[in-house]
Motif scaffolding. Structure first.
Motif, PDB file in Angstrom:
ATOM      1  N   ALA A  38       0.818  -1.205   0.000  1.00  0.00           N
ATOM      2  CA  ALA A  38       0.000   0.000   0.000  1.00  0.00           C
ATOM      3  C   ALA A  38       0.857   1.262   0.000  1.00  0.00           C
ATOM      4  CB  ALA A  38      -0.916  -0.008   1.218  1.00  0.00           C
ATOM      5  N   ASP A  39       2.070   1.176   0.509  1.00  0.00           N
ATOM      6  CA  ASP A  39       2.964   2.331   0.549  1.00  0.00           C
ATOM      7  C   ASP A  39       3.821   2.458  -0.713  1.00  0.00           C
ATOM      8  OD1 ASP A  39       4.548   0.151   0.943  1.00  0.00           O
ATOM      9  OD2 ASP A  39       5.450   0.844   2.800  1.00  0.00           O
ATOM     10  N   GLY A  40       3.641   1.570  -1.706  1.00  0.00           N
ATOM     11  CA  GLY A  40       4.356   1.658  -2.965  1.00  0.00           C
ATOM     12  C   GLY A  40       5.595   0.800  -3.068  1.00  0.00           C
ATOM     13  N   ARG A  41       6.002   0.154  -1.968  1.00  0.00           N
ATOM     14  CA  ARG A  41       7.190  -0.706  -2.032  1.00  0.00           C
ATOM     15  C   ARG A  41       6.896  -1.955  -2.847  1.00  0.00           C
ATOM     16  NH1 ARG A  41       8.981  -1.847   3.905  1.00  0.00           N
ATOM     17  NH2 ARG A  41       6.747  -2.055   4.053  1.00  0.00           N
ATOM     18  N   ARG A  42       7.894  -2.400  -3.611  1.00  0.00           N
ATOM     19  CA  ARG A  42       7.770  -3.633  -4.374  1.00  0.00           C
ATOM     20  C   ARG A  42       8.737  -4.651  -3.805  1.00  0.00           C
ATOM     21  NH1 ARG A  42       9.464  -4.594 -10.521  1.00  0.00           N
ATOM     22  NH2 ARG A  42      11.466  -4.690  -9.485  1.00  0.00           N
ATOM     23  N   THR A  43       8.239  -5.857  -3.540  1.00  0.00           N
ATOM     24  CA  THR A  43       9.059  -6.932  -3.000  1.00  0.00           C
ATOM     25  C   THR A  43       8.970  -8.150  -3.908  1.00  0.00           C
ATOM     26  OG1 THR A  43       8.632  -6.168  -0.742  1.00  0.00           O
ATOM     27  CG2 THR A  43       9.453  -8.405  -0.981  1.00  0.00           C
ATOM     28  N   VAL A  44      10.118  -8.703  -4.238  1.00  0.00           N
ATOM     29  CA  VAL A  44      10.196  -9.945  -5.006  1.00  0.00           C
ATOM     30  C   VAL A  44      10.724 -11.010  -4.061  1.00  0.00           C
ATOM     31  CG1 VAL A  44      11.257 -11.103  -6.963  1.00  0.00           C
ATOM     32  CG2 VAL A  44      10.633  -8.690  -7.138  1.00  0.00           C
ATOM     33  N   SER A  45      10.027 -12.131  -3.951  1.00  0.00           N
ATOM     34  CA  SER A  45      10.405 -13.215  -3.040  1.00  0.00           C
ATOM     35  C   SER A  45      10.569 -14.519  -3.814  1.00  0.00           C
ATOM     36  CB  SER A  45       9.332 -13.429  -1.977  1.00  0.00           C
ATOM     37  OG  SER A  45       9.082 -12.251  -1.269  1.00  0.00           O
ATOM     38  N   VAL A  46      11.635 -15.234  -3.502  1.00  0.00           N
ATOM     39  CA  VAL A  46      11.869 -16.564  -4.063  1.00  0.00           C
ATOM     40  C   VAL A  46      12.100 -17.504  -2.889  1.00  0.00           C
ATOM     41  CG1 VAL A  46      13.343 -17.984  -5.516  1.00  0.00           C
ATOM     42  CG2 VAL A  46      12.903 -15.609  -6.148  1.00  0.00           C
ATOM     43  N   ASN A  47      11.298 -18.555  -2.794  1.00  0.00           N
ATOM     44  CA  ASN A  47      11.388 -19.533  -1.712  1.00  0.00           C
ATOM     45  C   ASN A  47      11.723 -20.897  -2.304  1.00  0.00           C
ATOM     46  OD1 ASN A  47      10.479 -17.724   0.418  1.00  0.00           O
ATOM     47  ND2 ASN A  47       8.523 -17.793  -0.641  1.00  0.00           N
ATOM     48  N   LEU A  48      12.818 -21.468  -1.842  1.00  0.00           N
ATOM     49  CA  LEU A  48      13.257 -22.768  -2.335  1.00  0.00           C
ATOM     50  C   LEU A  48      13.030 -23.843  -1.280  1.00  0.00           C
ATOM     51  CD1 LEU A  48      16.612 -21.626  -3.931  1.00  0.00           C
ATOM     52  CD2 LEU A  48      14.436 -22.051  -5.085  1.00  0.00           C
ATOM     53  N   PRO A  49      12.902 -25.090  -1.687  1.00  0.00           N
ATOM     54  CA  PRO A  49      12.744 -26.171  -0.720  1.00  0.00           C
ATOM     55  C   PRO A  49      13.937 -26.229   0.231  1.00  0.00           C
ATOM     56  CG  PRO A  49      12.254 -26.951  -2.931  1.00  0.00           C
ATOM     57  CD  PRO A  49      12.804 -25.569  -3.064  1.00  0.00           C
ATOM     58  N   GLY A  50      13.697 -26.663   1.436  1.00  0.00           N
ATOM     59  CA  GLY A  50      14.763 -26.771   2.428  1.00  0.00           C
ATOM     60  C   GLY A  50      14.916 -25.528   3.286  1.00  0.00           C
ATOM     61  N   GLY A  51      14.017 -24.561   3.142  1.00  0.00           N
ATOM     62  CA  GLY A  51      14.060 -23.373   3.978  1.00  0.00           C
ATOM     63  C   GLY A  51      14.898 -22.230   3.423  1.00  0.00           C
ATOM     64  N   PHE A  52      15.401 -22.347   2.208  1.00  0.00           N
ATOM     65  CA  PHE A  52      16.182 -21.273   1.609  1.00  0.00           C
ATOM     66  C   PHE A  52      15.251 -20.266   0.953  1.00  0.00           C
ATOM     67  CE2 PHE A  52      18.952 -24.986   1.562  1.00  0.00           C
ATOM     68  CZ  PHE A  52      20.051 -24.462   2.240  1.00  0.00           C
ATOM     69  N   HIS A  53      15.514 -18.990   1.165  1.00  0.00           N
ATOM     70  CA  HIS A  53      14.695 -17.969   0.536  1.00  0.00           C
ATOM     71  C   HIS A  53      15.541 -16.730   0.240  1.00  0.00           C
ATOM     72  CE1 HIS A  53      14.504 -16.974   4.823  1.00  0.00           C
ATOM     73  NE2 HIS A  53      14.410 -15.728   4.426  1.00  0.00           N
ATOM     74  N   TRP A  54      15.040 -15.933  -0.710  1.00  0.00           N
ATOM     75  CA  TRP A  54      15.675 -14.691  -1.113  1.00  0.00           C
ATOM     76  C   TRP A  54      14.577 -13.653  -1.250  1.00  0.00           C
ATOM     77  CZ3 TRP A  54      15.018 -11.826  -5.662  1.00  0.00           C
ATOM     78  CH2 TRP A  54      15.935 -10.807  -5.863  1.00  0.00           C
ATOM     79  N   ARG A  55      14.822 -12.451  -0.769  1.00  0.00           N
ATOM     80  CA  ARG A  55      13.829 -11.389  -0.820  1.00  0.00           C
ATOM     81  C   ARG A  55      14.519 -10.075  -1.142  1.00  0.00           C
ATOM     82  NH1 ARG A  55      10.225 -11.572   4.085  1.00  0.00           N
ATOM     83  NH2 ARG A  55       9.384 -13.256   2.842  1.00  0.00           N
ATOM     84  N   LYS A  56      13.963  -9.333  -2.085  1.00  0.00           N
ATOM     85  CA  LYS A  56      14.507  -8.027  -2.471  1.00  0.00           C
ATOM     86  C   LYS A  56      13.368  -7.023  -2.442  1.00  0.00           C
ATOM     87  CE  LYS A  56      17.227  -5.175  -4.886  1.00  0.00           C
ATOM     88  NZ  LYS A  56      18.413  -4.583  -4.453  1.00  0.00           N
ATOM     89  N   THR A  57      13.564  -5.914  -1.706  1.00  0.00           N
ATOM     90  CA  THR A  57      12.561  -4.870  -1.588  1.00  0.00           C
ATOM     91  C   THR A  57      13.102  -3.581  -2.188  1.00  0.00           C
ATOM     92  OG1 THR A  57      11.662  -5.866   0.409  1.00  0.00           O
ATOM     93  CG2 THR A  57      11.094  -3.580   0.001  1.00  0.00           C
ATOM     94  N   ASN A  58      12.307  -2.959  -3.060  1.00  0.00           N
ATOM     95  CA  ASN A  58      12.643  -1.663  -3.642  1.00  0.00           C
ATOM     96  C   ASN A  58      11.716  -0.612  -3.067  1.00  0.00           C
ATOM     97  OD1 ASN A  58      14.581  -2.797  -5.283  1.00  0.00           O
ATOM     98  ND2 ASN A  58      13.148  -3.114  -6.964  1.00  0.00           N
ATOM     99  N   SER A  59      12.268   0.517  -2.703  1.00  0.00           N
ATOM    100  CA  SER A  59      11.466   1.607  -2.154  1.00  0.00           C
ATOM    101  C   SER A  59      10.567   2.186  -3.215  1.00  0.00           C
ATOM    102  CB  SER A  59      12.380   2.688  -1.581  1.00  0.00           C
ATOM    103  OG  SER A  59      11.629   3.774  -1.136  1.00  0.00           O
ATOM    104  N   GLY A  60       9.345   2.474  -2.849  1.00  0.00           N
ATOM    105  CA  GLY A  60       8.389   3.052  -3.795  1.00  0.00           C
ATOM    106  C   GLY A  60       8.391   4.553  -3.781  1.00  0.00           C
ATOM    107  N   ARG A  61       9.082   5.165  -2.844  1.00  0.00           N
ATOM    108  CA  ARG A  61       9.064   6.629  -2.751  1.00  0.00           C
ATOM    109  C   ARG A  61      10.409   7.229  -2.976  1.00  0.00           C
ATOM    110  NH1 ARG A  61       4.739   7.690   2.041  1.00  0.00           N
ATOM    111  NH2 ARG A  61       3.159   6.429   1.098  1.00  0.00           N
TER     112      ARG A  61
END
Length: 61
Positions: A38-61
């Motif tokens: 709602a605040d304009g931020r964009r987040t891309v999430s990748v979740n892999l089996p075994g508990g591995f994950h990657w997340r990238k957030t870009n500021s919307g403002r």
């Protein structure tokens, strides 16, 4: 303590998120998801089996 509100409505891989701060949306599945908050931020999430994950957030403002 303040109050909060959150409601999520699903349309297949698309999700509409309603909150006190505004409206956000996301699409994807368990492995890959793109979210626009709602605040304009964009987040891309990748979740892999075994508990591995990657997340990238870009500021919307």
């Amino acid at each position: 303590m303040g109050w909060s509100y959150r409601k999520s409505i699903k349309f297949g891989p698309f999700r509409l998120n309603l909150s006190r701060r505004g409206v956000g949306h996301s699409w994807g599945n368990r492995l890959f998801r793109v979210t626009r908050g709602a605040d304009g931020r964009r987040t891309v999430s990748v979740n892999l089996p075994g508990g591995f994950h990657w997340r990238k957030t870009n500021s919307g403002r």
